[in-house]
Scaffold this motif. Structure first.
Motif, PDB file in Angstrom:
ATOM      1  N   ILE A  60      38.373   4.166 -34.354  1.00 48.10           N
ATOM      2  CA  ILE A  60      37.833   5.369 -34.719  1.00 48.10           C
ATOM      3  C   ILE A  60      38.716   6.153 -35.731  1.00 48.10           C
ATOM      4  N   SER A  61      39.593   5.918 -36.539  1.00 54.71           N
ATOM      5  CA  SER A  61      39.729   6.770 -37.762  1.00 54.71           C
ATOM      6  C   SER A  61      38.350   6.205 -38.812  1.00 54.71           C
ATOM      7  N   LYS A  62      38.753   6.958 -39.857  1.00 54.26           N
ATOM      8  CA  LYS A  62      37.759   7.130 -40.967  1.00 54.26           C
ATOM      9  C   LYS A  62      38.263   6.744 -42.245  1.00 54.26           C
ATOM     10  N   THR A  63      39.804   6.410 -42.323  1.00 48.40           N
ATOM     11  CA  THR A  63      41.315   6.260 -42.943  1.00 48.40           C
ATOM     12  C   THR A  63      41.246   4.747 -43.444  1.00 48.40           C
ATOM     13  N   ASP A  64      41.680   4.814 -44.892  1.00 50.37           N
ATOM     14  CA  ASP A  64      42.266   3.275 -45.008  1.00 50.37           C
ATOM     15  C   ASP A  64      42.901   2.981 -44.573  1.00 50.37           C
ATOM     16  N   GLU A  65      44.071   3.556 -44.472  1.00 55.70           N
ATOM     17  CA  GLU A  65      44.942   3.166 -43.599  1.00 55.70           C
ATOM     18  C   GLU A  65      44.668   3.230 -42.132  1.00 55.70           C
ATOM     19  N   GLY A  66      43.748   3.779 -41.363  1.00 49.49           N
ATOM     20  CA  GLY A  66      43.374   3.423 -40.019  1.00 49.49           C
ATOM     21  C   GLY A  66      42.796   1.819 -40.027  1.00 49.49           C
ATOM     22  N   ALA A  67      41.993   1.639 -40.893  1.00 49.42           N
ATOM     23  CA  ALA A  67      41.996  -0.197 -41.502  1.00 49.42           C
ATOM     24  C   ALA A  67      42.508  -1.188 -41.155  1.00 49.42           C
TER      25      ALA A  67
ATOM     26  N   HIS B 290      49.329  10.529 -36.108  1.00 52.33           N
ATOM     27  CA  HIS B 290      47.820  11.208 -37.477  1.00 52.33           C
ATOM     28  C   HIS B 290      49.013  10.634 -38.475  1.00 52.33           C
ATOM     29  N   LYS B 291      50.008  10.879 -38.952  1.00 49.68           N
ATOM     30  CA  LYS B 291      50.884  10.667 -39.866  1.00 49.68           C
ATOM     31  C   LYS B 291      50.549   9.086 -40.339  1.00 49.68           C
ATOM     32  N   SER B 292      50.785   7.980 -39.759  1.00 52.36           N
ATOM     33  CA  SER B 292      50.624   6.857 -39.744  1.00 52.36           C
ATOM     34  C   SER B 292      48.787   6.611 -40.834  1.00 52.36           C
ATOM     35  N   LEU B 293      47.711   7.050 -40.130  1.00 50.75           N
ATOM     36  CA  LEU B 293      46.651   7.453 -40.312  1.00 50.75           C
ATOM     37  C   LEU B 293      46.173   8.133 -42.188  1.00 50.75           C
ATOM     38  N   LYS B 294      47.684   8.865 -42.210  1.00 51.65           N
ATOM     39  CA  LYS B 294      47.006   9.767 -43.035  1.00 51.65           C
ATOM     40  C   LYS B 294      46.057  10.730 -43.172  1.00 51.65           C
TER      41      LYS B 294
END
Length: 96
Positions: free
Chosen positions: A62-69, A2-6
């Motif tokens: 499935i994350s839609k954040t820049d951090e997810g990429a 959660h924290k890593s994916l911001k």
């Protein structure tokens, strides 16, 4: 994760939304931790989770954040490195 994916969603809500695709005991295990409430030593128990590597990859995908990429690219690179001929040979020599 959660924290890593911001993720901007509240942690408990994020867990409720995303853990539906995960299997408890295989993909994650509940863990109770404590956090400090104030400078005077007050603590509070909080619900946290230990995730498997596969569950972490899945959540990053499935994350839609820049951090997810970024996290996805990191996992891909780690896996490529782990499966490189040099690393495979080094592990084989250790086992022999």
């Amino acid at each position: 994760m959660h924290k890593s994916l911001k993720v901007k969603t509240r942690f408990s809500q994020w867990v409720e939304q995303n853990f539906k695709i995960l299997e408890e005991g295989y993909d994650f295990s509940p863990v109770v931790t404590t956090t400090q409430l104030n400078q005077y030593g007050g603590t509070k128990e909080i619900q946290d989770y230990a995730l498997s590597l596969d569950a972490s990859k899945n959540l990053a995908m499935i994350s839609k954040t820049d951090e997810g990429a970024k996290v996805r690219k990191y996992f891909i690179q780690v896996e490529k490195d782990f499966n490189s001929p040099e690393k495979i040979m080094a592990r084989a020599l250790l086992m022999a």
